[in-house]
Design an enzyme around this catalytic site. Structure first.
Site, short mmCIF file in Angstrom:
data_model
loop_
_atom_site.label_atom_id
_atom_site.label_comp_id
_atom_site.label_asym_id
_atom_site.label_seq_id
_atom_site.Cartn_x
_atom_site.Cartn_y
_atom_site.Cartn_z
N HIS A 155 0.79 -1.01 0.08
CA HIS A 155 -0.07 0.03 -0.09
C HIS A 155 0.93 1.24 0.02
CE1 HIS A 155 0.61 1.04 4.32
NE2 HIS A 155 0.59 -0.11 4.63
N CYS A 204 2.18 -4.71 6.86
CA CYS A 204 2.18 -4.65 5.46
C CYS A 204 3.37 -4.04 4.84
CB CYS A 204 1.05 -3.94 5.49
SG CYS A 204 -0.68 -4.53 5.74
#
Length: 513
Positions: free
Chosen positions: A410, A429
């Site tokens: 992301h 992440c």
């Protein structure tokens, strides 16, 4: 008439005697087959008259006694049971010194960063020397015992060595709690083929890994290269564990794919061995670096797998299937409990200032400032979602792929983090330095990419929008602390999660038996 009957009877008896004679000779030849093979190779007469039946009896006895020392006991035992306890490897590979040649490969296992003791090299070598030494084997009983032990040792050493070089000595899923990549492991058919090769030496030469990076690490290991800031021993250990990782069979594919090397904090979009896009990334927080820079033995405390820090980025392979532009961040319960609740307790306006909505049983709580945060259980009682916007922790886009750890690639509003050298900063992440460029690589030029570009440029009234990839793209989150770059030079990185320590510890344990 009577003469014809007598003549026929005599012919029958004579034929039977002749057949019996040849049958006897055939059986005698079969029984002495193993003896003739060993005698022809070693020139030791004590082996010459060993009958196959006696050999089979000794082989069965030795096989039963050696069960605990075998790496693949079920397969090896089943094979010899189905083949009448015949010394298959001796018959096939003792001629022309092929089994003797196997000792050289086992002795040089260190060239692959593996201990020769892992394959019982000394035991097998001593048995080979005993068979070839005319003064060592005294009688047929001793000869049968020696050959039986050598046969089983050959089966054990050959299968375990082949498995280690072709597939890796250790299955990563057995030692890593955060490993979700599908790796091929040796199957029964792979090992059974070793009993019927045309040429053993040719096979052992053929399984030498050919990857350029592997060969570069192998050369460095054998030449005693010392990495900057490391001792020779530390360098050798780091080379060894990364060679083991390179032996793990991971499907790479021929098309475009995304690769993240966690310790390098880098992402590459690869196609046919060429990097089409390279960028910095931030990965999950790791363990105390001061405790994991040095390779020391890992204390597993009777656990079969390592104990990862909760924010470590997992090793995995999946398929990127979609993106969400101007994403909503569904805040994990662990983060909500440990961080969001604490911030909200200290600042009653924290949630509204950061565009975070709170839900109870699926219903939006309109006035979150009235929530009592004092009991510490709010993170489990409520659900938290951060709306799209400039301050959204996921930035303007996230790339989705199925995985057990709820991680994704992301964007991020915290761009300053990419200026740091150590970028193990996230909750697990992967934060991207160039998210728009990655979208362009995955979608190509066209309507979907233009829509992504347009939506990411919005500064107000952003709404989450899901856009599916025309073709799913493989993504691999890997962990290499040493590899060869495009120019053949070696790159070394810190063992930020201590995974080198874990792997080397298990390799050492295999070498100890």
């Amino acid at each position: 008439m009577k003469k014809r009957l007598l003549s026929g009877l005599n012919l029958f008896i004579t034929t039977g005697i002749i057949c019996s004679f040849f049958l006897f000779q055939s059986c005698k030849k079969n029984r002495s087959d193993i003896g003739e093979i060993v005698f022809k190779e070693t020139k030791n007469k004590v082996f010459k008259d060993i009958p196959d039946e006696k050999m089979a009896t000794f082989l069965k006895k030795v096989l039963n006694a050696k069960q605990e020392q075998l790496r693949n006991p079920k397969l090896i035992t089943s094979f010899y049971e189905q083949n009448g306890y015949e010394p298959v490897l001796i018959k096939r590979y003792l001629p022309d010194g092929q089994l003797k040649g196997l000792t050289n490969y086992l002795a040089k296992a260190g060239n692959h960063g593996l201990a020769a003791s892992m394959f019982d090299a000394k035991l097998f070598s001593s048995l080979i020397n005993r068979v070839y030494d005319k003064s060592k084997v005294a009688d047929i009983e001793d000869a049968c015992q020696t050959l039986a032990e050598m046969e089983i040792a050959a089966a054990n050493s050959l299968t375990s060595y082949s498995n280690a070089i072709v597939f890796g000595a250790i299955s990563p899923k057995r030692i890593y709690a955060n490993y979700y990549t599908q790796t091929s492991r040796p199957q029964d058919n792979d090992m059974l083929k070793l009993f019927e090769l045309d040429n053993l030496s040719e096979y052992l030469d053929s399984i030498q890994p050919k990857d350029k990076s592997y060969l570069a690490l192998q050369k460095a290991l054998n030449e005693g290269v010392i990495a900057p800031g490391m001792s020779k021993e530390e360098t050798s250990r780091q080379l060894a564990v990364n060679m083991e990782r390179m032996r793990w069979k991971v499907e790479k594919g021929e098309g475009k794919s995304v690769w993240v090397n966690i310790p390098d904090y880098r992402l590459d979009v690869m196609e046919k061995g060429t990097s089409l896009l390279n960028m910095k990334v931030c990965v999950g927080e790791g363990r105390d670096l001061k405790k994991t820079v040095d390779l020391k033995e890992y204390d597993e405390q009777d656990l079969k797998k390592d104990r990862p820090f909760s924010r470590e980025t997992p090793q995995l392979s999946s398929m990127i299937y979609s993106v969400q532009v101007n994403p909503v961040w569904n805040i994990p319960e662990s983060i909500a409990t440990k961080e969001i609740s604490r911030h909200a307790s200290a600042d009653r306006y924290y949630l509204s200032n950061n565009n975070i909505d709170v839900y109870e049983n699926g219903k939006l709580i309109k006035d979150s400032e009235t929530i009592d945060w004092s009991n510490g259980s709010a993170g489990g009682k409520y659900t938290f979602k951060q709306r799209p916007g400039e301050e959204n922790s996921l930035g303007k886009i996230k790339f989705l792929f199925k995985n057990q750890s709820s991680v994704y690639l992301h964007d991020t509003p915290a761009k300053a983090a990419f200026d740091k050298s150590d970028r193990a900063l996230s909750h697990g992440c992967i934060r991207l330095e160039k998210p728009l460029e990655l979208a362009q690589q995955l979608f190509g030029e066209g309507e979907k990419f233009q829509l992504i570009k347009k939506e990411m440029a919005l500064t107000a009234n952003q709404k989450a929008k899901d856009i599916a990839l025309p073709v799913k793209i493989p993504v691999h989150l890997t962990y290499f602390t040493c590899w060869a770059d495009e120019l053949g030079g070696l790159q070394f990185r810190k063992d930020i999660y201590g995974l080198d320590v874990v792997l080397y510890s298990y390799l050492m344990k295999l070498g100890q038996g």
